[in-house]
Scaffold this active site. Structure first.
Site, PDB file in Angstrom:
ATOM      1  N   CYS A   1       4.319   6.374  -0.014  1.00 16.60           N
ATOM      2  CA  CYS A   1       4.027   7.298   1.100  1.00 16.60           C
ATOM      3  C   CYS A   1       4.050   8.762   0.686  1.00 16.60           C
ATOM      4  O   CYS A   1       3.507   9.615   1.387  1.00 16.60           O
ATOM      5  CB  CYS A   1       5.001   7.069   2.248  1.00 16.60           C
ATOM      6  SG  CYS A   1       4.888   5.420   2.925  1.00 16.60           S
TER       7      CYS A   1
ATOM      8  N   HIS B   1       4.861  13.224   7.075  1.00 15.72           N
ATOM      9  CA  HIS B   1       4.465  11.827   6.867  1.00 15.72           C
ATOM     10  C   HIS B   1       4.690  11.080   8.173  1.00 15.72           C
ATOM     11  O   HIS B   1       5.711  11.257   8.842  1.00 15.72           O
ATOM     12  CB  HIS B   1       5.292  11.212   5.740  1.00 15.72           C
ATOM     13  CG  HIS B   1       5.076   9.740   5.595  1.00 15.72           C
ATOM     14  ND1 HIS B   1       3.821   9.179   5.541  1.00 15.72           N
ATOM     15  CD2 HIS B   1       5.954   8.705   5.508  1.00 15.72           C
ATOM     16  CE1 HIS B   1       3.933   7.870   5.422  1.00 15.72           C
ATOM     17  NE2 HIS B   1       5.220   7.559   5.406  1.00 15.72           N
TER      18      HIS B   1
ATOM     19  N   ASN C   1       1.753   3.891  10.150  1.00 14.96           N
ATOM     20  CA  ASN C   1       2.056   4.465   8.834  1.00 14.96           C
ATOM     21  C   ASN C   1       0.964   4.048   7.854  1.00 14.96           C
ATOM     22  O   ASN C   1       0.874   2.875   7.485  1.00 14.96           O
ATOM     23  CB  ASN C   1       3.443   3.954   8.381  1.00 14.96           C
ATOM     24  CG  ASN C   1       3.848   4.495   7.022  1.00 14.96           C
ATOM     25  OD1 ASN C   1       3.050   5.105   6.323  1.00 14.96           O
ATOM     26  ND2 ASN C   1       5.096   4.242   6.663  1.00 14.96           N
TER      27      ASN C   1
HETATM   28  N1  ACO Z   1       9.956  -6.414  17.473  1.00 12.04           N
HETATM   29  C1  ACO Z   1      11.099  -6.729  18.105  1.00 12.04           C
HETATM   30  N2  ACO Z   1      12.296  -6.720  17.502  1.00 12.04           N
HETATM   31  C2  ACO Z   1      12.339  -6.346  16.206  1.00 12.04           C
HETATM   32  C3  ACO Z   1      11.183  -6.017  15.496  1.00 12.04           C
HETATM   33  C4  ACO Z   1       9.938  -6.045  16.171  1.00 12.04           C
HETATM   34  N3  ACO Z   1       8.778  -5.717  15.589  1.00 12.04           N
HETATM   35  N4  ACO Z   1      11.532  -5.699  14.235  1.00 12.04           N
HETATM   36  C5  ACO Z   1      12.863  -5.831  14.151  1.00 12.04           C
HETATM   37  N5  ACO Z   1      13.362  -6.232  15.355  1.00 12.04           N
HETATM   38  C6  ACO Z   1      14.745  -6.490  15.703  1.00 12.04           C
HETATM   39  C7  ACO Z   1      15.622  -6.782  14.516  1.00 12.04           C
HETATM   40  O1  ACO Z   1      15.535  -8.170  14.185  1.00 12.04           O
HETATM   41  C8  ACO Z   1      16.996  -6.401  15.038  1.00 12.04           C
HETATM   42  O2  ACO Z   1      17.473  -7.458  15.835  1.00 12.04           O
HETATM   43  P1  ACO Z   1      19.042  -7.834  15.826  1.00 12.04           P
HETATM   44  O3  ACO Z   1      19.768  -6.610  16.305  1.00 12.04           O
HETATM   45  O4  ACO Z   1      19.081  -8.980  16.789  1.00 12.04           O
HETATM   46  O5  ACO Z   1      19.336  -8.189  14.395  1.00 12.04           O
HETATM   47  C9  ACO Z   1      16.710  -5.205  15.949  1.00 12.04           C
HETATM   48  O6  ACO Z   1      15.295  -5.283  16.261  1.00 12.04           O
HETATM   49  C10 ACO Z   1      17.034  -3.878  15.334  1.00 12.04           C
HETATM   50  O7  ACO Z   1      16.488  -3.806  14.026  1.00 12.04           O
HETATM   51  P2  ACO Z   1      16.625  -2.518  13.113  1.00 12.04           P
HETATM   52  O8  ACO Z   1      15.929  -2.757  11.815  1.00 12.04           O
HETATM   53  O9  ACO Z   1      18.056  -2.090  13.067  1.00 12.04           O
HETATM   54  O10 ACO Z   1      15.813  -1.467  13.986  1.00 12.04           O
HETATM   55  P3  ACO Z   1      15.663   0.105  13.800  1.00 12.04           P
HETATM   56  O11 ACO Z   1      16.047   0.805  15.015  1.00 12.04           O
HETATM   57  O12 ACO Z   1      16.247   0.573  12.486  1.00 12.04           O
HETATM   58  O13 ACO Z   1      14.060   0.279  13.698  1.00 12.04           O
HETATM   59  C11 ACO Z   1      12.392   0.612  11.982  1.00 12.04           C
HETATM   60  C12 ACO Z   1      13.367  -0.373  12.667  1.00 12.04           C
HETATM   61  C13 ACO Z   1      11.362   1.038  13.014  1.00 12.04           C
HETATM   62  C14 ACO Z   1      11.715  -0.090  10.835  1.00 12.04           C
HETATM   63  C15 ACO Z   1      13.164   1.857  11.482  1.00 12.04           C
HETATM   64  O14 ACO Z   1      14.318   1.460  10.796  1.00 12.04           O
HETATM   65  C16 ACO Z   1      12.340   2.747  10.560  1.00 12.04           C
HETATM   66  O15 ACO Z   1      11.421   3.395  10.965  1.00 12.04           O
HETATM   67  N6  ACO Z   1      12.730   2.839   9.281  1.00 12.04           N
HETATM   68  C17 ACO Z   1      12.135   3.770   8.324  1.00 12.04           C
HETATM   69  C18 ACO Z   1      10.756   3.375   7.889  1.00 12.04           C
HETATM   70  C19 ACO Z   1      10.244   4.392   6.897  1.00 12.04           C
HETATM   71  O16 ACO Z   1      10.372   5.589   7.088  1.00 12.04           O
HETATM   72  N7  ACO Z   1       9.709   3.987   5.773  1.00 12.04           N
HETATM   73  C20 ACO Z   1       9.383   4.933   4.739  1.00 12.04           C
HETATM   74  C21 ACO Z   1       7.998   5.076   4.506  1.00 12.04           C
HETATM   75  S1  ACO Z   1       7.181   3.542   4.262  1.00 12.04           S
HETATM   76  C22 ACO Z   1       6.628   3.450   2.599  1.00 12.04           C
HETATM   77  O17 ACO Z   1       7.010   4.202   1.744  1.00 12.04           O
HETATM   78  C23 ACO Z   1       5.739   2.310   2.263  1.00 12.04           C
END
Ligand code: ACO
Length: 323
Positions: free
Chosen positions: A114, A250, A280
């Protein structure tokens, strides 16, 4: 030698096919509510089966050249930031060079996921300021959907495909003021495709050939790191938060973008947001957002623009410019 490297044209391209949150509800156990609240994403564009990264890059590049008033023969450097190249080799930049008919100049790909576009911009800036190039095409392009596991709800809702491009030229006037590039490979396991070509193509064709991410750990590091790089960039140029006219971040997650804007004390009206429309798009996300805001008239000549990105590696970086 040249005093500055300046963006003289921008362009972008998105594939026609759109995948909405409602479409994803029919594919995995998720909801529009969860995706919207946790990420800000509403829809993303997906390359068709016969559309490649180079196809997307070509349209974005031609649009950027047109905006800059340049023809391919004037280009003397091509860099494509991509995680999803058309071929193992040659580089996608070489494939694009042949299509444009800009043969002879150096052409290569950069891999920083990214942060790839910021890396590519930093490299092109150094080519130009040292006098090794005068007119560079710098592109971020991804068919990222190809490395997404469409049965994994924790990642498949996040990503999309697209391309963004800029023409960067030697100039007496600013220009890019500075670029800042970083990496810390100790975090590689938090966000990665666990195998690659040297592991064998059989492995690559399976689940291990797709993106895996520990989302909330990535989230925490991303917010802290982006806060730090904003300070580093401003300090390096003797600038204050209030000197920034536009933030082009980003586009991974609206909550990460909002946290960075808060750190800068910036109203969200001065932050370019496309994550709702594009998801993304990895290396394409910053130049796509930049082109969107240039073409709709928000970002104007002479304004100060801060671009930043964070991604797998971990890699992170920023670029600040007078547009
Ligand atoms: N739909 C419904 N529920 C979901 C989904 C979905 N699509 N995905 C995960 N959940 C659930 C999980 O299973 C979890 O359930 P549990 O509590 O029963 O275990 C719950 O939702 C919470 O999951 P988290 O992973 O803790 O959710 P979070 O609030 O952290 O959001 C996200 C997830 C959106 C991925 C966030 O962590 C994020 O944006 N992270 C950073 C991503 C990023 O910046 N990446 C860098 C660039 S990408 C690159 O370089 C290729």
């Amino acid at each position: 030698m040249s005093d500055y490297a300046r963006i003289t044209g921008t362009g972008s391209f998105l594939p026609e096919k759109v995948l909405t949150n409602q479409d994803l509800e029919r594919m995995v156990d998720t909801s529009d509510k969860w995706i919207s609240e946790r990420t800000g994403i509403k829809k993303r564009h997906i390359a068709s089966d016969d559309e490649t990264t180079c196809d997307l890059a070509e349209v974005a590049a031609r649009r950027a050249l047109e905006a800059a008033g340049r023809v391919p023969a004037e280009v003397d450097l091509i860099i494509i930031a991509t995680t999803t190249p058309d071929k193992i080799f040659p580089s996608t930049a070489c494939l694009l060079q042949a299509r444009l008919g800009a043969q002879g100049c150096p052409a290569f790909d950069v891999q920083a996921v990214c942060t790839g576009f910021i890396y590519a911009l930093g490299i092109a800036e150094k080519f130009i300021r040292s006098g090794s190039a005068h007119c560079a095409l710098v592109i971020g392009a991804e068919a990222f959907s190809r490395i997404v596991d469409w049965s994994d709800r924790s990642t498949c809702v996040l990503f999309g495909d697209g391309a963004g491009a800029v023409v960067l030229e030697a100039s007496d006037e600013p220009g890019l003021l500075s670029t800042h590039l970083h990496a810390d490979g100790r975090y590689q396991h938090l966000l990665h495709v666990p195998c690659g070509v040297s592991d064998g193509l059989e492995k690559l064709a399976g689940k291990e050939g797709k993106v895996q991410m520990r989302g909330n750990e990535v989230f925490r590091v991303a917010v802290n790191t982006l806060g730090r790089i904003v300070d580093e960039t401003l300090e390096a140029n003797g600038l204050q938060h209030s000197d920034i006219d536009w933030l082009v971040p980003h586009q991974a997650n609206i909550r990460i973008i909002q946290a960075t804007a808060r750190k800068l004390g910036m109203n969200m009206e001065r932050v370019v947001v496309t994550v709702d429309q594009h998801g993304n798009t990895s290396a394409a996300s910053v130049p796509l957002a930049l082109d969107t805001a240039v073409r709709d008239g928000r970002i104007r000549r002479g304004e100060t623009v801060l671009m930043e990105a964070f991604g797998g590696g971990f890699t992170w970086g920023s670029a600040i410019m007078r547009f």
